[in-house]
Design a protein around this motif. Sequence first.
Motif, short mmCIF file in Angstrom:
data_model
loop_
_atom_site.label_atom_id
_atom_site.label_comp_id
_atom_site.label_asym_id
_atom_site.label_seq_id
_atom_site.Cartn_x
_atom_site.Cartn_y
_atom_site.Cartn_z
N SER A 5 10.68 14.72 48.35
CA SER A 5 10.67 13.85 47.17
C SER A 5 11.48 14.50 46.04
O SER A 5 11.60 15.71 45.97
CB SER A 5 9.24 13.63 46.67
OG SER A 5 8.49 12.93 47.62
N TYR B 254 12.01 14.98 41.91
CA TYR B 254 11.27 14.99 40.66
C TYR B 254 12.24 15.24 39.51
O TYR B 254 12.96 16.24 39.51
CB TYR B 254 10.19 16.09 40.68
CG TYR B 254 9.19 15.86 41.77
CD1 TYR B 254 8.06 15.11 41.55
CD2 TYR B 254 9.41 16.38 43.05
CE1 TYR B 254 7.14 14.88 42.56
CE2 TYR B 254 8.50 16.15 44.07
CZ TYR B 254 7.37 15.40 43.81
OH TYR B 254 6.47 15.17 44.82
N ASP C 20 7.17 10.15 41.84
CA ASP C 20 6.48 8.98 42.39
C ASP C 20 4.99 8.98 42.04
O ASP C 20 4.37 7.93 41.92
CB ASP C 20 6.64 8.92 43.90
CG ASP C 20 8.07 8.63 44.31
OD1 ASP C 20 8.85 8.11 43.47
OD2 ASP C 20 8.42 8.94 45.46
N ASP C 21 4.41 10.16 41.88
CA ASP C 21 2.98 10.27 41.59
C ASP C 21 2.67 10.30 40.10
O ASP C 21 1.52 10.51 39.71
CB ASP C 21 2.41 11.53 42.25
CG ASP C 21 2.50 11.47 43.76
OD1 ASP C 21 2.46 10.35 44.31
OD2 ASP C 21 2.63 12.53 44.39
N GLY C 22 3.67 10.14 39.25
CA GLY C 22 3.46 10.15 37.81
C GLY C 22 3.95 11.42 37.16
O GLY C 22 4.79 12.13 37.69
N SER D 259 -1.74 18.85 36.92
CA SER D 259 -1.75 17.46 36.50
C SER D 259 -1.61 17.42 34.98
O SER D 259 -2.07 18.31 34.27
CB SER D 259 -3.03 16.75 36.95
OG SER D 259 -4.14 17.55 36.76
#
Length: 77
Positions: A27, A29, A54-56, A76
């Motif tokens: 992926s 980023y 894609d995950d924020g 996170s």
Amino acid sequence: MGHLLNEPIRAEHDPAGRLTAYEWRGSRYAVDAILKTYGTSREARVYRVRINGDDGVAIAELSRDADHWRIRHLFSA
């Protein structure tokens, strides 16, 4: 809580040499901002960056040793 990873990544830079994105585990980023840098050497440095994927949004800690990049930690946001 952060995740300790210490895995290789492929870093992308703009023409001025600034870190703009990286690829990890298939992926891509985008680096929204470099929040802090650690280390004094041009060859070895640690970057804490805000990323968007894609995950924020998240915070990643990336390390560079010469031309080798690794993702060290992922937090996170």
